[in-house]
Design a protein around this motif. Structure first.
Motif, mmCIF file in Angstrom:
data_model
loop_
_atom_site.group_PDB
_atom_site.id
_atom_site.type_symbol
_atom_site.label_atom_id
_atom_site.label_comp_id
_atom_site.label_asym_id
_atom_site.label_seq_id
_atom_site.Cartn_x
_atom_site.Cartn_y
_atom_site.Cartn_z
ATOM 1 N N THR A 97 0.794 2.749 10.331
ATOM 2 C CA THR A 97 2.068 3.384 9.998
ATOM 3 C C THR A 97 1.939 4.888 9.714
ATOM 4 N N MET A 98 0.760 5.347 9.314
ATOM 5 C CA MET A 98 0.680 6.751 8.906
ATOM 6 C C MET A 98 0.133 7.680 9.988
ATOM 7 N N LEU A 222 0.017 5.272 -6.828
ATOM 8 C CA LEU A 222 -0.216 5.313 -5.379
ATOM 9 C C LEU A 222 0.835 4.489 -4.628
ATOM 10 N N ASN A 223 1.225 3.336 -5.189
ATOM 11 C CA ASN A 223 2.287 2.544 -4.563
ATOM 12 C C ASN A 223 3.550 3.383 -4.398
ATOM 13 N N GLY A 224 3.939 4.052 -5.499
ATOM 14 C CA GLY A 224 5.170 4.835 -5.465
ATOM 15 C C GLY A 224 5.058 6.021 -4.518
ATOM 16 N N TYR A 225 3.937 6.707 -4.585
ATOM 17 C CA TYR A 225 3.763 7.933 -3.790
ATOM 18 C C TYR A 225 3.738 7.615 -2.293
ATOM 19 N N ILE A 226 2.980 6.573 -1.913
ATOM 20 C CA ILE A 226 2.877 6.222 -0.486
ATOM 21 C C ILE A 226 4.211 5.660 0.019
ATOM 22 N N SER A 227 4.899 4.903 -0.832
ATOM 23 C CA SER A 227 6.212 4.394 -0.421
ATOM 24 C C SER A 227 7.191 5.543 -0.180
ATOM 25 N N HIS A 228 7.137 6.569 -1.032
ATOM 26 C CA HIS A 228 8.001 7.749 -0.840
ATOM 27 C C HIS A 228 7.693 8.418 0.492
ATOM 28 N N LEU A 229 6.397 8.556 0.800
ATOM 29 C CA LEU A 229 5.990 9.225 2.040
ATOM 30 C C LEU A 229 6.454 8.452 3.275
ATOM 31 N N LEU A 230 6.324 7.119 3.199
ATOM 32 C CA LEU A 230 6.663 6.290 4.356
ATOM 33 C C LEU A 230 8.162 6.013 4.451
ATOM 34 N N ARG A 232 9.473 3.624 2.854
ATOM 35 C CA ARG A 232 9.599 2.197 2.529
ATOM 36 C C ARG A 232 8.299 1.709 1.910
ATOM 37 N N ARG A 233 8.368 0.522 1.309
ATOM 38 C CA ARG A 233 7.165 -0.042 0.707
ATOM 39 C C ARG A 233 6.275 -0.648 1.779
ATOM 40 N N PRO A 234 4.969 -0.346 1.794
ATOM 41 C CA PRO A 234 4.086 -1.030 2.731
ATOM 42 C C PRO A 234 4.182 -2.552 2.539
ATOM 43 N N ARG A 235 4.126 -3.278 3.636
ATOM 44 C CA ARG A 235 4.285 -4.725 3.629
ATOM 45 C C ARG A 235 3.214 -5.413 2.774
#
Ligand code: ZN
Length: 244
Positions: A97-98, A222-230, A232-235
């Motif tokens: 995804t990234m 990290l959950n919040g930061y990566i979800s913001h970048l994407l 959506r929340r990673p599966r």
């Protein structure tokens, strides 16, 4: 060299494989005959295997064609425990995804290989996952700042007090810049220190020890930061709750 990050059944006998390669970045290649009992690729196309591959590049509209694949390192973490297996799937999800197709990131490739290797062994899964996330963020230019305010550059003292982190701003913020900001979380000095250590390429894996509280803080951040970048929340987050 390539990591197998996704397999989709294509026909009775073939797979469409997504490979994260060292030299070409992410590619999508048709693997003819890979679903047959006597596959020409044998185990080289198992999910998260690291293999030496040869493929034919097609024009921009057509899929590449995989012609050879030889297994270099199998992904064995499944036999360790489920958290290791899910951590491996999460590595694949982040690469999928990234990164963009045909956009090479050789550093990221090496760090993913190292992570998969560690998941095969007896390393601390939570630490491996966090290190991989941080090295992915660094490679893609999204590593948060931990020592200076991301807005004004003033250095943030880690003197045992709590520190504000702006999820959208992409780093720690000083008390002045914090005012009126949304999506700001508060972290302990210990958590920030550990994040700096985890994102330091030269720090030894064994030297890092995390308390349960710091683990929880780091996961949350990290959950919040990566979800913001994407966006959506990673599966895989739903499957990685054990790492908290
Ligand atoms: Zn500031």
């Amino acid at each position: 060299m390539a990591i197998v990050i996704r397999l989709v059944e294509f026909s009775e006998s073939s797979y469409v494989s997504t490979l994260f390669t060292e030299d070409f970045g992410k590619i999508t290649a048709l693997a003819k005959g890979a679903r047959r009992q006597k596959s020409p690729f044998e185990n080289a196309l198992d999910l998260l295997a690291i293999s030496r591959v040869v493929f034919l590049r097609k024009s921009s509209s057509a899929m590449d064609l995989l012609t050879e694949a030889r297994l270099e390192q199998p992904f064995r973490a499944a036999t360790r425990d489920l958290t290791c297996l899910y951590a491996g799937y999460y590595v694949a999800e982040l690469l999928q995804t990234m990164t963009d197709e045909r956009d090479p990131h050789p550093e990221l490739f090496r760090s993913a290989c190292k992570t998969l290797q560690s998941l095969n062994g007896s390393q601390d899964v939570g630490i491996e996952v966090a290190r991989f996330e941080l090295s992915t963020l660094r490679d893609l230019g999204h590593l948060p700042t931990f020592s200076e305010c991301v807005e004004c550059g003033v250095s943030i003292p880690l003197n045992g007090r709590r520190v504000s982190f702006g999820q959208l701003a992409g780093g720690v913020v000083c008390q002045r810049c914090r005012v009126g900001k949304r999506h700001v979380v508060s972290l302990s000095s210990n958590a920030i220190q550990s994040l700096m250590q985890l994102s330091d390429l030269n720090s030894s894996r064994d030297a890092i020890e995390l308390t349960a509280t710091v683990r929880g803080e780091i996961r949350g951040l990290l959950n919040g930061y990566i979800s913001h970048l994407l966006g959506r929340r990673p599966r895989m987050y739903g499957y990685l709750t054990q790492l908290r």
